[in-house]
Design a protein around this motif. Structure first.
Motif, PDB file in Angstrom:
ATOM      1  N   HIS A 106       4.407  11.881   7.209  1.00 49.26           N
ATOM      2  CA  HIS A 106       5.324  10.893   7.077  1.00 49.26           C
ATOM      3  C   HIS A 106       5.353   9.839   6.350  1.00 49.26           C
ATOM      4  O   HIS A 106       5.899   9.363   5.422  1.00 49.26           O
ATOM      5  CB  HIS A 106       5.715  10.271   8.690  1.00 49.26           C
ATOM      6  CG  HIS A 106       6.639   9.029   8.637  1.00 49.26           C
ATOM      7  ND1 HIS A 106       7.963   9.269   8.626  1.00 49.26           N
ATOM      8  CD2 HIS A 106       6.221   7.831   8.741  1.00 49.26           C
ATOM      9  CE1 HIS A 106       8.441   7.955   8.621  1.00 49.26           C
ATOM     10  NE2 HIS A 106       7.498   7.394   8.820  1.00 49.26           N
ATOM     11  N   PHE A 107       4.147   9.226   6.303  1.00 51.51           N
ATOM     12  CA  PHE A 107       3.849   8.055   5.411  1.00 51.51           C
ATOM     13  C   PHE A 107       3.844   8.407   4.044  1.00 51.51           C
ATOM     14  O   PHE A 107       4.133   7.783   3.177  1.00 51.51           O
ATOM     15  CB  PHE A 107       2.355   7.371   5.710  1.00 51.51           C
ATOM     16  CG  PHE A 107       2.425   6.496   6.845  1.00 51.51           C
ATOM     17  CD1 PHE A 107       2.815   5.231   6.804  1.00 51.51           C
ATOM     18  CD2 PHE A 107       1.751   7.097   8.169  1.00 51.51           C
ATOM     19  CE1 PHE A 107       3.032   4.419   8.288  1.00 51.51           C
ATOM     20  CE2 PHE A 107       1.706   6.452   9.306  1.00 51.51           C
ATOM     21  CZ  PHE A 107       2.318   5.070   9.295  1.00 51.51           C
ATOM     22  N   HIS A 108       3.215   9.592   3.802  1.00 52.26           N
ATOM     23  CA  HIS A 108       3.306  10.138   2.370  1.00 52.26           C
ATOM     24  C   HIS A 108       4.676  10.193   1.643  1.00 52.26           C
ATOM     25  O   HIS A 108       5.104   9.646   0.682  1.00 52.26           O
ATOM     26  CB  HIS A 108       2.890  11.552   2.213  1.00 52.26           C
ATOM     27  CG  HIS A 108       2.774  12.167   0.891  1.00 52.26           C
ATOM     28  ND1 HIS A 108       3.470  13.395   0.408  1.00 52.26           N
ATOM     29  CD2 HIS A 108       2.128  11.807  -0.298  1.00 52.26           C
ATOM     30  CE1 HIS A 108       3.383  13.385  -0.723  1.00 52.26           C
ATOM     31  NE2 HIS A 108       2.367  12.659  -1.238  1.00 52.26           N
ATOM     32  N   ALA A 113       8.886   7.415  -1.586  1.00 55.06           N
ATOM     33  CA  ALA A 113      10.468   6.988  -1.784  1.00 55.06           C
ATOM     34  C   ALA A 113      10.470   5.455  -1.998  1.00 55.06           C
ATOM     35  O   ALA A 113      11.144   5.006  -2.726  1.00 55.06           O
ATOM     36  CB  ALA A 113      11.060   7.230  -0.391  1.00 55.06           C
ATOM     37  N   ARG A 114       9.061   4.712  -1.897  1.00 58.41           N
ATOM     38  CA  ARG A 114       8.987   3.453  -2.310  1.00 58.41           C
ATOM     39  C   ARG A 114       8.317   3.131  -3.738  1.00 58.41           C
ATOM     40  O   ARG A 114       8.134   2.033  -3.909  1.00 58.41           O
ATOM     41  CB  ARG A 114       8.408   2.713  -1.088  1.00 58.41           C
ATOM     42  CG  ARG A 114       9.076   2.741   0.186  1.00 58.41           C
ATOM     43  CD  ARG A 114       9.983   1.566   0.461  1.00 58.41           C
ATOM     44  NE  ARG A 114       9.751   0.291   0.104  1.00 58.41           N
ATOM     45  CZ  ARG A 114       9.339  -0.553   0.996  1.00 58.41           C
ATOM     46  NH1 ARG A 114       9.123  -0.141   2.490  1.00 58.41           N
ATOM     47  NH2 ARG A 114       9.157  -1.719   1.024  1.00 58.41           N
TER      48      ARG A 114
END
Length: 180
Positions: A106-108, A113-114
């Motif tokens: 999820h963090f990846h 995306a950021r």
């Protein structure tokens, strides 16, 4: 938002709003509380535990965890014991925690995306950081509390006379459940 906070702070100081919070660095109840940074606990946790300013050292992180024997939460607890006179530690997780079921995948996706590149992530991994473990949450809150309590109790730098107990607080009512 930060500029609004700075403006508020100027008024707070000018009106001496700080006076009712004056205390020293030593916790009156010789207590440290390790808990989650969840916003629902900001005022609920001390209110539900009957703690006022100066009573306890409250250490917060994502999940209220000690993830390794030498992480920052454990360091804070060691400092609290030896420098600030803490003799009891409460580990207080909470219901409906966001760290439950957290995972690196999820963090990846969020990082990409950021604007964080896979190259950056690979460089971090090459430096020896296991991002999968570092950003992993937990699957079961009861097990997580037991593991954190056990890590603290068995830490080679924690004296055997320090009391360590684990709890889950209901993030709505503040009711405590002791975890054995």
């Amino acid at each position: 938002m930060i500029d609004q906070i700075i403006n508020y702070n100027k008024t707070f100081v000018a009106q001496k709003g700080y006076e009712k919070y004056i205390t020293d660095k030593y916790p009156d109840k010789k207590l440290a509380v390790l808990s989650c940074m969840d916003t629902r606990l900001t005022e609920l946790l001390p209110a539900a535990l009957g703690l006022k300013n100066g009573d306890a050292k409250i250490i917060k992180n994502a999940g209220g965890l000690v993830i390794s024997a030498f992480d920052s939460a454990m360091r804070s607890l060691i400092v609290a014991i030896y420098e600030l006179g803490v003799t009891e530690i409460m580990v207080v997780a909470h219901s409906h925690c966001g760290a439950c079921h957290m995972n690196y995948d999820h963090f990846h996706q969020e990082m990409i995306a950021r604007g964080i590149t896979d190259e950056t992530l690979n460089t971090i991994r090459k430096c020896g950081v296991d991002l999968d473990s570092w950003l992993e949450g937990f699957k079961d809150t009861h097990t997580s509390v037991r593991k954190t309590v056990d890590t603290i109790k068995t830490h080679p730098l924690v004296p055997k006379d320090v009391v360590v107990r684990g709890f889950i607080i209901d993030s709505e009512t503040g009711a405590l459940e002791e975890i054995f």
